[in-house]
Enzyme design. Structure first.
Site, PDB file in Angstrom:
ATOM      1  N   ASP A  35      -6.169  -7.884   3.240  1.00  0.00           N
ATOM      2  CA  ASP A  35      -5.252  -8.171   2.135  1.00  0.00           C
ATOM      3  C   ASP A  35      -5.323  -9.637   1.737  1.00  0.00           C
ATOM      4  OD1 ASP A  35      -3.897  -5.668   1.625  1.00  0.00           O
ATOM      5  OD2 ASP A  35      -3.052  -5.868   3.631  1.00  0.00           O
ATOM      6  N   MET A  37      -3.944 -12.460  -0.655  1.00  0.00           N
ATOM      7  CA  MET A  37      -2.777 -12.747  -1.505  1.00  0.00           C
ATOM      8  C   MET A  37      -2.785 -14.223  -1.897  1.00  0.00           C
ATOM      9  SD  MET A  37       0.175 -10.674   0.573  1.00  0.00           S
ATOM     10  CE  MET A  37      -0.156  -9.106   1.384  1.00  0.00           C
ATOM     11  N   HIS A  66      -8.729  -6.042  -0.474  1.00  0.00           N
ATOM     12  CA  HIS A  66      -7.693  -5.743  -1.480  1.00  0.00           C
ATOM     13  C   HIS A  66      -7.142  -7.064  -1.994  1.00  0.00           C
ATOM     14  CE1 HIS A  66      -3.322  -4.036  -2.088  1.00  0.00           C
ATOM     15  NE2 HIS A  66      -3.906  -4.341  -3.230  1.00  0.00           N
ATOM     16  N   MET A 137      -0.505   2.076  -4.432  1.00  0.00           N
ATOM     17  CA  MET A 137       0.439   1.296  -3.625  1.00  0.00           C
ATOM     18  C   MET A 137       1.702   2.132  -3.419  1.00  0.00           C
ATOM     19  SD  MET A 137      -1.233  -1.403  -2.955  1.00  0.00           S
ATOM     20  CE  MET A 137       0.093  -1.977  -1.889  1.00  0.00           C
ATOM     21  N   GLY A 144       3.558  -6.603   4.897  1.00  0.00           N
ATOM     22  CA  GLY A 144       3.413  -5.421   5.731  1.00  0.00           C
ATOM     23  C   GLY A 144       4.789  -4.960   6.182  1.00  0.00           C
ATOM     24  N   GLY A 176       0.611   1.200   2.211  1.00  0.00           N
ATOM     25  CA  GLY A 176       1.992   0.750   2.377  1.00  0.00           C
ATOM     26  C   GLY A 176       2.869   1.791   3.049  1.00  0.00           C
TER      27      GLY A 176
HETATM   28  C1  DX5 Z   1       0.901  -4.603   1.414  1.00  0.00           C
HETATM   29  C2  DX5 Z   1      -0.546  -4.589   1.803  1.00  0.00           C
HETATM   30  C3  DX5 Z   1      -0.867  -3.591   2.839  1.00  0.00           C
HETATM   31  C4  DX5 Z   1      -0.236  -3.821   4.184  1.00  0.00           C
HETATM   32  C5  DX5 Z   1       0.286  -2.492   4.625  1.00  0.00           C
HETATM   33  O1  DX5 Z   1       1.114  -5.586   0.476  1.00  0.00           O
HETATM   34  O2  DX5 Z   1      -1.369  -4.316   0.673  1.00  0.00           O
HETATM   35  O3  DX5 Z   1      -2.276  -3.410   2.980  1.00  0.00           O
HETATM   36  O4  DX5 Z   1      -1.101  -4.321   5.164  1.00  0.00           O
HETATM   37  O5  DX5 Z   1       1.065  -2.710   5.731  1.00  0.00           O
HETATM   38  P1  DX5 Z   1       1.912  -1.574   6.449  1.00  0.00           P
HETATM   39  O6  DX5 Z   1       0.937  -0.535   6.924  1.00  0.00           O
HETATM   40  O7  DX5 Z   1       2.587  -2.310   7.521  1.00  0.00           O
HETATM   41  O8  DX5 Z   1       2.859  -1.013   5.413  1.00  0.00           O
HETATM   42 ZN    ZN Z   2      -3.590  -3.722   1.030  1.00  0.00          ZN
END
Ligand code: DX5
Ligand code: ZN
Length: 221
Positions: A35, A37, A66, A137, A144, A176
């Site tokens: 991920d 960001m 991502h 999503m 997370g 998610g």
């Molecule tokens: C959320 C991310 C996810 C994250 C998911 O913004 O895109 O990839 O890692 O985390 P979990 O599985 O803890 O919801």
């Molecule tokens: Zn992600």
């Protein structure tokens, strides 16, 4: 078809990342999800090319990157060079979406689009042939450990129908709040790829956690 788990290193213990990745892979995680960001598209700030490069040396599994960033086009060449396998961005983050999808493929990566909970399916309809992956999503991205939004299930079902009607072979991923309670619902709706962070790396035994998640997807319900 069996479920593919993409273990998200956002929830991994970065101090022992190699170990964590090896455990997830030992449990059957097919992909490693990264991920990215930028603190603008989403409030949080995470990883860039150096982590992709480091992961590339730790595992031969596909790196499913991502991007939750504005102007993802700035990172296409750099991430390809770093060893990314997939490059998934949000259509609202750039103007010329089709051009960027084509550029991602030209760099030898799998091209993906991610849809936030409020983003309509129409954002991907005109570019289905340009897609190797659609990422639904099931939380608002940025962190997370959030809970699965139930509305994602019907969206997965509608995107499955869209991809099938266009004879697209694109992967249909959900990201998610995926855990033992939610994965079967998303699988039943037609998702084939499950991003899981907390459910894998928050567990005492990540390998067992991946195995248990995959077991929930044995049969389509
Ligand atoms: C959320 C991310 C996810 C994250 C998911 O913004 O895109 O990839 O890692 O985390 P979990 O599985 O803890 O919801
Ligand atoms: Zn992600």
């Amino acid at each position: 078809m069996s479920a593919r788990i993409a273990a998200s290193v956002l929830s991994a213990d970065l101090g022992r990342l190699r170990d964590q990745v090896e455990q997830a892979v030992a449990g059957g995680a097919e992909w490693i999800h990264v991920d990215v960001m930028d603190g603008h598209f989403v409030p949080n700030l995470t990883f860039g090319a150096p982590l992709i490069r480091a992961l590339r040396r730790m595992t031969d599994r596909p790196l499913d990157v991502h991007l939750m960033v504005r102007k993802p086009e700035h990172y296409i060449a750099e991430f390809a060079e770093a060893g990314a396998t997939g490059f998934t961005f949000h259509p609202e983050a750039t103007i010329h979406v089709q051009r960027q999808l084509a550029a991602v493929r030209e760099q030898g990566m799998r091209a993906g689009l991610a849809l936030n909970p409020a983003s309509p399916i129409s954002l991907i309809e005109e570019v289905v042939p340009d897609l190797d992956l659609v990422l639904v999503m099931s939380v608002n991205p940025g962190y997370g450990g959030q809970s699965y939004l139930p509305a994602a299930t019907d969206k997965i079902r509608r995107i499955r129908a869209l991809l099938d009607s266009r004879r697209s072979g694109a992967a249909l991923a959900v990201d998610g709040g995926i855990n033992l309670d939610t994965i079967s619902e998303a699988w039943g709706a037609g998702a084939d790829t499950f991003v899981a962070g907390t459910a894998v790396f928050g567990a005492a035994d990540p390998a067992a956690a991946v195995r248990d998640l995959r077991r929930r997807c044995a049969v389509r319900v």
